[in-house]
Design a protein around this motif. Structure first.
Motif, mmCIF file in Angstrom:
data_model
loop_
_atom_site.group_PDB
_atom_site.id
_atom_site.type_symbol
_atom_site.label_atom_id
_atom_site.label_comp_id
_atom_site.label_asym_id
_atom_site.label_seq_id
_atom_site.Cartn_x
_atom_site.Cartn_y
_atom_site.Cartn_z
ATOM 1 N N ASP A 1 0.836 -1.204 0.000
ATOM 2 C CA ASP A 1 0.000 0.000 0.000
ATOM 3 C C ASP A 1 0.866 1.247 0.000
ATOM 4 O OD1 ASP A 1 -2.361 -1.446 -0.021
ATOM 5 O OD2 ASP A 1 -2.717 -1.230 2.145
ATOM 6 N N HIS B 1 -7.934 8.432 -0.484
ATOM 7 C CA HIS B 1 -7.864 7.557 0.689
ATOM 8 C C HIS B 1 -9.123 7.702 1.535
ATOM 9 C CE1 HIS B 1 -6.326 5.602 4.291
ATOM 10 N NE2 HIS B 1 -5.347 5.127 3.546
ATOM 11 N N ASP C 1 -11.788 4.778 2.327
ATOM 12 C CA ASP C 1 -12.089 4.403 3.711
ATOM 13 C C ASP C 1 -13.572 4.538 4.039
ATOM 14 O OD1 ASP C 1 -9.530 3.660 4.334
ATOM 15 O OD2 ASP C 1 -9.038 5.482 5.446
ATOM 16 N N ASP D 1 -14.933 1.286 2.829
ATOM 17 C CA ASP D 1 -14.282 0.077 3.350
ATOM 18 C C ASP D 1 -14.657 -0.087 4.820
ATOM 19 O OD1 ASP D 1 -12.640 -2.126 3.722
ATOM 20 O OD2 ASP D 1 -10.814 -0.925 3.920
ATOM 21 N N ARG E 1 -9.160 -3.218 3.485
ATOM 22 C CA ARG E 1 -8.489 -2.625 2.316
ATOM 23 C C ARG E 1 -8.907 -3.279 1.003
ATOM 24 N NH1 ARG E 1 -7.919 1.608 4.664
ATOM 25 N NH2 ARG E 1 -6.079 2.126 5.853
ATOM 26 N N HIS F 1 -8.623 -3.519 -4.236
ATOM 27 C CA HIS F 1 -7.834 -3.233 -3.039
ATOM 28 C C HIS F 1 -7.407 -1.770 -3.064
ATOM 29 C CE1 HIS F 1 -7.533 -7.481 -1.962
ATOM 30 N NE2 HIS F 1 -7.478 -7.681 -3.265
ATOM 31 N N LEU F 2 -7.041 -1.271 -1.915
ATOM 32 C CA LEU F 2 -6.600 0.119 -1.830
ATOM 33 C C LEU F 2 -5.478 0.388 -2.824
ATOM 34 C CD1 LEU F 2 -6.747 2.899 -0.424
ATOM 35 C CD2 LEU F 2 -5.071 2.023 1.217
#
Length: 190
Positions: A4, A34, A38, A41, A46, A85-86
């Motif tokens: 990440d 981000h 978040d 999520d 993530r 995924h992040l």
């Protein structure tokens, strides 16, 4: 997670210089991206399912069509897990590439003409020469076939665009290394 961090760094260091300038940091939109990730999520693992990722995209831009959302999902998805995924969201930096496309799509047609496309590429790859930008643009929009680039085509071809840029940068480094070697010098990267 180290992956990440590496992907966040790569999303910020757009000129691939190995250093992050203040301007790169501010323009990266990494904090916005981000926070957006978040917000969706909820499990903090993530990774977002396709449904959750489409909710994120609606928050990013509620005018995105289902086809555009699918194209962005395909760009970002981890094919092994079927989730975004992040790191996949940051590399490529979806928020930034969407904002840049919108910046140059002045008539909001969801298409850029060839000149607008080249101008946008110059904004993304600021350290690239006009010749390099032309080469990147030709990989998507061949000369003599002046056409518009739709947002969907841009997203679908973004990895090709990034690979072409990376290949050009690698060739420049090789050439500099060879030139230094011929002069008896040692080539070091900044």
């Amino acid at each position: 997670d180290d992956n990440d961090i590496r992907d966040i760094y790569k999303a910020i260091d757009v000129d691939a210089s190995g250093e992050v300038s203040f301007i790169e940091f501010c323009e990266s939109q990494v904090f916005r991206a981000h926070a957006l990730f978040d917000r969706h999520d909820l499990s903090r693992n993530r990774a977002l399912t396709q449904f959750k990722f489409k909710e994120l995209l609606e928050d990013l831009d509620n005018t995105l069509t289902p086809q555009e959302m699918d194209a962005i999902f395909q760009l970002c998805v981890d094919t092994d897990t079927g989730k975004v995924h992040l790191s996949g969201f940051f590399n490529p930096n979806v928020v930034k590439i969407k904002m840049l496309f919108d910046k140059y799509d002045e008539d909001r047609s969801r298409c850029l003409d060839a000149e607008e496309f080249r101008t946008m590429l110059k904004d993304i790859y600021r350290s690239s020469t006009d010749t390099e930008i032309e080469s990147i643009a030709e990989s998507v929009c061949p000369l003599g076939r002046e056409q518009e680039i739709s947002f969907i085509t841009y997203i679908q071809r973004f990895r090709d665009i990034a690979r072409k840029h990376d290949a050009i940068q690698l060739a420049k480094k090789r050439k500099a290394r060879e030139k230094a070697k011929l002069k008896g010098l040692v080539f070091t990267e900044n």
